[in-house]
Design a protein around this motif. Sequence first.
Motif, PDB file in Angstrom:
ATOM      1  N   SER A  70      37.424  24.132  94.768  1.00  0.00           N
ATOM      2  CA  SER A  70      38.849  23.838  94.647  1.00  0.00           C
ATOM      3  C   SER A  70      39.085  22.331  94.651  1.00  0.00           C
ATOM      4  O   SER A  70      38.287  21.562  95.193  1.00  0.00           O
ATOM      5  CB  SER A  70      39.643  24.500  95.778  1.00  0.00           C
ATOM      6  N   LEU A  71      40.183  21.929  94.030  1.00  0.00           N
ATOM      7  CA  LEU A  71      40.619  20.530  94.012  1.00  0.00           C
ATOM      8  C   LEU A  71      42.137  20.508  94.050  1.00  0.00           C
ATOM      9  O   LEU A  71      42.801  21.450  93.611  1.00  0.00           O
ATOM     10  CB  LEU A  71      40.119  19.813  92.752  1.00  0.00           C
ATOM     11  N   GLY A  72      42.688  19.395  94.559  1.00  0.00           N
ATOM     12  CA  GLY A  72      44.127  19.271  94.643  1.00  0.00           C
ATOM     13  C   GLY A  72      44.673  20.030  95.827  1.00  0.00           C
ATOM     14  O   GLY A  72      43.968  20.329  96.796  1.00  0.00           O
ATOM     15  N   VAL A  73      45.946  20.407  95.749  1.00  0.00           N
ATOM     16  CA  VAL A  73      46.631  21.124  96.822  1.00  0.00           C
ATOM     17  C   VAL A  73      46.551  22.617  96.556  1.00  0.00           C
ATOM     18  O   VAL A  73      46.817  23.066  95.444  1.00  0.00           O
ATOM     19  CB  VAL A  73      48.112  20.681  96.905  1.00  0.00           C
TER      20      VAL A  73
ATOM     21  N   GLN B 263      53.907  24.036  97.168  1.00  0.00           N
ATOM     22  CA  GLN B 263      54.008  22.685  96.618  1.00  0.00           C
ATOM     23  C   GLN B 263      54.066  22.673  95.087  1.00  0.00           C
ATOM     24  O   GLN B 263      54.404  21.660  94.485  1.00  0.00           O
ATOM     25  CB  GLN B 263      52.799  21.842  97.072  1.00  0.00           C
ATOM     26  N   GLY B 264      53.702  23.773  94.451  1.00  0.00           N
ATOM     27  CA  GLY B 264      53.665  23.830  92.988  1.00  0.00           C
ATOM     28  C   GLY B 264      52.748  24.950  92.539  1.00  0.00           C
ATOM     29  O   GLY B 264      52.393  25.848  93.307  1.00  0.00           O
ATOM     30  N   ARG B 265      52.336  24.870  91.286  1.00  0.00           N
ATOM     31  CA  ARG B 265      51.493  25.926  90.720  1.00  0.00           C
ATOM     32  C   ARG B 265      50.022  25.658  90.999  1.00  0.00           C
ATOM     33  O   ARG B 265      49.538  24.544  90.794  1.00  0.00           O
ATOM     34  CB  ARG B 265      51.713  26.009  89.206  1.00  0.00           C
ATOM     35  N   VAL B 266      49.320  26.672  91.461  1.00  0.00           N
ATOM     36  CA  VAL B 266      47.879  26.584  91.698  1.00  0.00           C
ATOM     37  C   VAL B 266      47.182  27.451  90.654  1.00  0.00           C
ATOM     38  O   VAL B 266      47.449  28.646  90.557  1.00  0.00           O
ATOM     39  CB  VAL B 266      47.507  27.042  93.115  1.00  0.00           C
ATOM     40  N   LEU B 267      46.323  26.834  89.873  1.00  0.00           N
ATOM     41  CA  LEU B 267      45.612  27.545  88.809  1.00  0.00           C
ATOM     42  C   LEU B 267      44.365  28.193  89.399  1.00  0.00           C
ATOM     43  O   LEU B 267      43.471  27.502  89.896  1.00  0.00           O
ATOM     44  CB  LEU B 267      45.237  26.554  87.701  1.00  0.00           C
TER      45      LEU B 267
ATOM     46  N   GLY C  35      45.436  18.158  85.989  1.00  0.00           N
ATOM     47  CA  GLY C  35      46.182  17.982  87.230  1.00  0.00           C
ATOM     48  C   GLY C  35      47.542  17.352  86.957  1.00  0.00           C
ATOM     49  O   GLY C  35      47.641  16.326  86.290  1.00  0.00           O
ATOM     50  N   GLY C  36      48.599  17.977  87.472  1.00  0.00           N
ATOM     51  CA  GLY C  36      49.948  17.459  87.251  1.00  0.00           C
ATOM     52  C   GLY C  36      50.601  17.937  85.975  1.00  0.00           C
ATOM     53  O   GLY C  36      51.762  17.613  85.709  1.00  0.00           O
TER      54      GLY C  36
ATOM     55  N   ILE D 221      43.689  23.518  91.720  1.00  0.00           N
ATOM     56  CA  ILE D 221      42.907  24.520  90.991  1.00  0.00           C
ATOM     57  C   ILE D 221      41.885  25.131  91.942  1.00  0.00           C
ATOM     58  O   ILE D 221      41.308  24.449  92.797  1.00  0.00           O
ATOM     59  CB  ILE D 221      42.179  23.935  89.761  1.00  0.00           C
ATOM     60  N   ILE D 222      41.682  26.430  91.790  1.00  0.00           N
ATOM     61  CA  ILE D 222      40.701  27.168  92.579  1.00  0.00           C
ATOM     62  C   ILE D 222      39.850  27.968  91.608  1.00  0.00           C
ATOM     63  O   ILE D 222      40.373  28.716  90.779  1.00  0.00           O
ATOM     64  CB  ILE D 222      41.374  28.129  93.576  1.00  0.00           C
TER      65      ILE D 222
END
Length: 303
Positions: free
Chosen positions: A208-211, A216-220, A240-241, A197-198
Amino acid sequence: LADLTGVTTYSTLEAYTYAELSKLTVEQISKLGEVLDDEKIPMGRFTCVKSKKSGGSVQLTMADRLYFSDKPYVPHIPMPNWNKAVEDDICRQLGLQNGNDYTEVRLLRDKNGRRLIDKNGKVLYSKYFYFKVSSVPKDVTMRQMLSYLASAQGQFGYVDRFGRYVRKWYGSSVKTLDNNTIDLPTLSERQNAIVGIICKVSDDVTLSLGVTDTTQGRVLEFENPYMTESLLQSLWRRIGGFSWYTTELYHRLGDPRFDIGDVVTYTNGADSYDIPITNLEFTFDGGLSADISAVGLSVEEQL
């Protein structure tokens, strides 16, 4: 969604359906309010925002009170103030009841729905978040302000079927659908999963947190001037996830209990797909059907 009385069935809907609205008499329209007050499955409360007469019929366009929220928010309360006070103020200006209970104790759960336990084996719980709203951004609308307050708590806001403003996030599946009741759905080839997430807080601050690598996947990504590190940490623990399939399906036997924010599971043999309802359209033409979709770009479209 729980049917506690055991009396709500699809056939009971017939008791609440007169005919097409354009064919109702004045007497029938006056009676309509009495019928809706006793609905076993309430379908919402709306305000007429447009009326168009053609020949001997009238076409009405109805909307909930958030229809009027796209105008600048001018606080009727002193600022700075708590987020609950701001939410209450906007609801009052829109003629809405604030249906969010800030005193309710909530058990904290992880992204898989399991209760969070501390290192001593104690169940963790929390009341709704309170945070200070220091000021109102220039030219911000009431809708935008409500979205800031909701996203800071990891939720989205909407008007429920009782005409109240409420917030929620997607939970566990409420119903399983199969090919016996729906047409073959259109599904994304791969599952979407939130990996990061950003949040843009200001021109100078982004959290931001996570990737943050979209391969790698969806970024919110979203904007919120009231986001803090602690609020973002709590939000990330809950979403997350989170995973789902982008979907479009036609539910031939429309269930009037479905609502925006519910999650349904589609099964096809041994395969199952979780589908959050982000768009929902009911059609009544002698029988009830529903078009259900879950939005989301493919990995290629996101890149």
